[in-house]
Design a protein around this motif. Structure first.
Motif, mmCIF file in Angstrom:
data_model
loop_
_atom_site.group_PDB
_atom_site.id
_atom_site.type_symbol
_atom_site.label_atom_id
_atom_site.label_comp_id
_atom_site.label_asym_id
_atom_site.label_seq_id
_atom_site.Cartn_x
_atom_site.Cartn_y
_atom_site.Cartn_z
ATOM 1 N N THR A 1 49.720 28.603 -44.375
ATOM 2 C CA THR A 1 49.854 27.155 -44.581
ATOM 3 C C THR A 1 50.887 26.585 -43.620
ATOM 4 O O THR A 1 51.765 27.303 -43.130
ATOM 5 C CB THR A 1 50.239 26.842 -46.050
ATOM 6 N N SER A 2 50.788 25.298 -43.354
ATOM 7 C CA SER A 2 51.714 24.618 -42.441
ATOM 8 C C SER A 2 52.509 23.588 -43.241
ATOM 9 O O SER A 2 52.019 22.496 -43.508
ATOM 10 C CB SER A 2 50.903 23.939 -41.321
ATOM 11 N N PRO A 3 53.731 23.950 -43.643
ATOM 12 C CA PRO A 3 54.448 23.137 -44.643
ATOM 13 C C PRO A 3 55.121 21.878 -44.090
ATOM 14 O O PRO A 3 56.307 21.645 -44.301
ATOM 15 C CB PRO A 3 55.476 24.121 -45.212
ATOM 16 N N ASP A 4 54.335 21.091 -43.391
ATOM 17 C CA ASP A 4 54.847 19.834 -42.833
ATOM 18 C C ASP A 4 54.063 18.679 -43.432
ATOM 19 O O ASP A 4 53.876 17.644 -42.806
ATOM 20 C CB ASP A 4 54.669 19.828 -41.310
ATOM 21 N N PHE A 5 53.556 18.858 -44.638
ATOM 22 C CA PHE A 5 52.461 18.039 -45.111
ATOM 23 C C PHE A 5 52.607 17.697 -46.591
ATOM 24 O O PHE A 5 51.722 17.983 -47.391
ATOM 25 C CB PHE A 5 51.182 18.866 -44.863
ATOM 26 N N ILE B 1 45.083 27.648 -46.556
ATOM 27 C CA ILE B 1 45.142 26.521 -47.503
ATOM 28 C C ILE B 1 46.175 25.562 -46.954
ATOM 29 O O ILE B 1 47.379 25.771 -47.091
ATOM 30 C CB ILE B 1 45.516 26.978 -48.932
ATOM 31 N N SER B 2 45.698 24.531 -46.268
ATOM 32 C CA SER B 2 46.628 23.664 -45.553
ATOM 33 C C SER B 2 46.021 22.281 -45.352
ATOM 34 O O SER B 2 46.125 21.703 -44.270
ATOM 35 C CB SER B 2 46.967 24.333 -44.211
ATOM 36 N N GLY B 3 45.367 21.806 -46.382
ATOM 37 C CA GLY B 3 44.724 20.494 -46.277
ATOM 38 C C GLY B 3 43.584 20.495 -45.279
ATOM 39 O O GLY B 3 43.320 19.473 -44.641
ATOM 40 N N PHE B 4 42.892 21.621 -45.148
ATOM 41 C CA PHE B 4 41.831 21.729 -44.135
ATOM 42 C C PHE B 4 40.633 20.846 -44.434
ATOM 43 O O PHE B 4 40.044 20.921 -45.518
ATOM 44 C CB PHE B 4 41.320 23.179 -44.032
ATOM 45 N N SER B 5 40.264 20.035 -43.468
ATOM 46 C CA SER B 5 39.018 19.283 -43.548
ATOM 47 C C SER B 5 37.895 20.206 -43.088
ATOM 48 O O SER B 5 37.982 20.787 -42.008
ATOM 49 C CB SER B 5 39.071 18.064 -42.626
ATOM 50 N N PRO B 6 36.844 20.321 -43.888
ATOM 51 C CA PRO B 6 35.740 21.213 -43.504
ATOM 52 C C PRO B 6 34.814 20.536 -42.493
ATOM 53 O O PRO B 6 33.713 20.117 -42.835
ATOM 54 C CB PRO B 6 35.038 21.480 -44.843
ATOM 55 N N GLU C 1 32.434 21.262 -36.808
ATOM 56 C CA GLU C 1 32.869 22.153 -35.714
ATOM 57 C C GLU C 1 33.501 23.413 -36.294
ATOM 58 O O GLU C 1 33.208 24.525 -35.881
ATOM 59 C CB GLU C 1 33.900 21.454 -34.814
ATOM 60 N N ARG C 2 34.391 23.235 -37.256
ATOM 61 C CA ARG C 2 35.061 24.399 -37.854
ATOM 62 C C ARG C 2 34.075 25.275 -38.614
ATOM 63 O O ARG C 2 34.220 26.498 -38.644
ATOM 64 C CB ARG C 2 36.152 23.927 -38.814
ATOM 65 N N LYS C 3 33.092 24.642 -39.227
ATOM 66 C CA LYS C 3 32.140 25.400 -40.038
ATOM 67 C C LYS C 3 31.313 26.358 -39.188
ATOM 68 O O LYS C 3 30.718 27.293 -39.708
ATOM 69 C CB LYS C 3 31.218 24.445 -40.793
ATOM 70 N N SER D 1 44.295 19.557 -35.260
ATOM 71 C CA SER D 1 43.862 18.870 -36.488
ATOM 72 C C SER D 1 42.680 17.949 -36.191
ATOM 73 O O SER D 1 42.419 17.595 -35.041
ATOM 74 C CB SER D 1 45.012 18.045 -37.067
ATOM 75 N N ILE D 2 42.015 17.536 -37.247
ATOM 76 C CA ILE D 2 40.926 16.575 -37.068
ATOM 77 C C ILE D 2 41.489 15.215 -36.668
ATOM 78 O O ILE D 2 40.790 14.376 -36.126
ATOM 79 C CB ILE D 2 40.022 16.464 -38.323
ATOM 80 N N GLN D 3 42.789 15.006 -36.927
ATOM 81 C CA GLN D 3 43.427 13.760 -36.477
ATOM 82 C C GLN D 3 43.410 13.680 -34.946
ATOM 83 O O GLN D 3 43.349 12.597 -34.378
ATOM 84 C CB GLN D 3 44.860 13.662 -37.002
ATOM 85 N N ILE E 1 47.456 10.188 -39.117
ATOM 86 C CA ILE E 1 48.009 11.068 -40.153
ATOM 87 C C ILE E 1 47.149 10.945 -41.419
ATOM 88 O O ILE E 1 46.657 9.862 -41.738
ATOM 89 C CB ILE E 1 49.488 10.695 -40.472
ATOM 90 N N GLU E 2 46.988 12.074 -42.107
ATOM 91 C CA GLU E 2 46.256 12.064 -43.387
ATOM 92 C C GLU E 2 46.933 11.073 -44.350
ATOM 93 O O GLU E 2 48.168 11.028 -44.441
ATOM 94 C CB GLU E 2 46.286 13.481 -43.971
ATOM 95 N N THR E 3 46.131 10.298 -45.060
ATOM 96 C CA THR E 3 46.682 9.176 -45.831
ATOM 97 C C THR E 3 47.760 9.564 -46.855
ATOM 98 O O THR E 3 48.831 8.947 -46.890
ATOM 99 C CB THR E 3 45.546 8.414 -46.543
HETATM 100 N N1 ARG Z 1 43.021 17.533 -42.645
HETATM 101 C C1 ARG Z 1 43.449 17.713 -41.291
HETATM 102 C C2 ARG Z 1 42.716 18.859 -40.649
HETATM 103 O O1 ARG Z 1 42.106 19.637 -41.331
HETATM 104 C C3 ARG Z 1 44.931 17.940 -41.168
HETATM 105 C C4 ARG Z 1 45.494 19.054 -41.967
HETATM 106 C C5 ARG Z 1 46.914 19.359 -41.545
HETATM 107 N N2 ARG Z 1 47.575 20.221 -42.446
HETATM 108 C C6 ARG Z 1 48.895 20.516 -42.416
HETATM 109 N N3 ARG Z 1 49.403 21.241 -43.338
HETATM 110 N N4 ARG Z 1 49.624 20.050 -41.445
HETATM 111 O O2 ARG Z 1 42.716 18.993 -39.468
#
Ligand code: ARG
Length: 344
Positions: free
Chosen positions: A101-105, A162-167, A170-172, A215-217, A253-255
């Motif tokens: 995980t990337s704990p900046d979120f 587990i890091s707020g991943f958007s499915p 491309e990633r799939k 990121s998807i951002q 940035i994610e909302t």
């Molecule tokens: N939802 C976005 C993605 O999947 C950003 C997730 C970033 N997560 C984080 N822990 N920084 O690309």
């Protein structure tokens, strides 16, 4: 002590007063905290009005778009508890579940400093604990910058990301994803002082706009601000501090995260919502590990069905609001909060 952490992490930038993060269309910032959900929905309404719905008269578009504008929060479970299938389930290390995980979120994942000790917190972290517990495995969470997680998963060093991943599609192609456990949204963030200056993406042509690496951002930045000077940064925290110091003019940035940061940095605000097709967060699994996907899907369903996911989210938001003790970023080699940011 508490202030040292913040000072170390974010330098003198930290504004200590609590203020809500309203969109530019929010006239009264002090009420924004209570109405954030409603505002997001209202803003999303505009963004989400799809072509099909725009055939409705302008006056009706709100109602029409409401159905397509998903509210932030826990996804929906089946309403029925499921048995957790464990047949054929293997992990990188026997008896362990290793999660990146990337704990900046915050409120997804961040450090909460408890009596001087930074503890990994957030609803993703709570979900990781739930998964490990339900599988009877010992949890090991590895904090990694976001753009390194999928690589470590691919290399067989992690069981889950587990890091707020958007499915995203491309990633799939390269990874498997579980069902969505959280419905989120995307935002474009600017300095509040610039609200009158920046009205559309075109205003950012040639200007520095930030997004997190990998990121998807970053995709959203390329799509929406192709003529801006797009700057990729390793941590969302970096985007926030560069926005505050004027090195960046805008950031994707994610909302839920943008709202959390804007609370701690009242000089920032969400300018507008950013529509995105593969919305929601899911757990990333190595391609082909269907036993893991099935097991985690059952656990996610159960956590959504029994209400624990809602609780994880509420707890995470509460902890993330204890801003004097929140740290977003990586720890140093001694397990302490990195102080390098202060030097910049
Ligand atoms: N939802 C976005 C993605 O999947 C950003 C997730 C970033 N997560 C984080 N822990 N920084 O690309």
């Amino acid at each position: 002590m508490k202030k040292t952490f913040i000072a170390g992490a974010l330098g003198a930038l930290m504004a200590l007063s609590l203020a809500a993060c309203g969109s530019s269309s929010t006239p009264n910032a002090t009420t924004a905290a209570a109405t954030t959900g409603a505002e997001t929905e209202a803003a999303a309404t505009t963004a989400a009005a799809s072509d099909a719905e725009t055939t409705a008269a302008a006056g009706e578009s709100t109602a029409a778009a409401d159905s397509s504008a998903k509210k932030e929060g826990a996804a929906e479970g089946s309403g029925k508890m499921m048995d957790i299938p464990k047949d054929g389930l293997t992990t990188v290390e026997a008896g362990k579940l290793i999660v990146g995980t990337s704990p900046d979120f915050a409120p997804y994942e961040f450090y909460h400093v408890n009596n001087g000790t930074p503890e990994l917190s957030g609803f993703d972290v709570a979900l990781a604990h739930r998964i490990a517990d339900d599988l009877g495995l010992e949890l090991e969470i590895v904090p990694i910058d976001f753009d390194g997680i999928l690589m470590e998963l691919q290399n067989g060093n992690l069981d889950l990301g587990i890091s707020g991943f958007s499915p995203s599609p491309e990633r799939k192609q390269t990874f498997d994803f579980t069902n969505v456990y959280y419905q989120g949204g995307q935002s474009f963030v600017i300095r509040k002082a610039d609200a009158d200056k920046y009205k559309s993406y075109a205003d950012f042509n040639g200007l520095p706009v930030g997004a997190q690496n990998g990121s998807i951002q970053m995709d959203l930045a390329k799509e929406n601000t192709p003529d801006a000077n797009i700057i990729g940064l390793p941590k969302v925290t970096d985007i926030v501090s560069e926005l505050v110091t004027g090195k960046l003019e805008g950031g994707f940035i994610e909302t839920a995260v943008a709202e959390q940061y804007c609370k701690n940095y009242p000089e920032l605000q969400i300018a507008w919502d950013v529509p995105y097709d593969s919305e929601g967060s899911a757990v990333a699994v190595k391609k082909g590990n269907t036993a893991m996907v099935d097991a985690v899907n059952a656990i996610i369903n159960n956590a959504l069905t029994d209400g624990s996911m809602n609780q994880y989210i509420t707890d995470a938001q509460e902890l993330a609001s204890d801003e004097a003790n929140v740290y977003e970023g990586q720890l140093d080699a001694n397990g302490q909060i990195e102080t390098t940011a202060a030097a910049n």
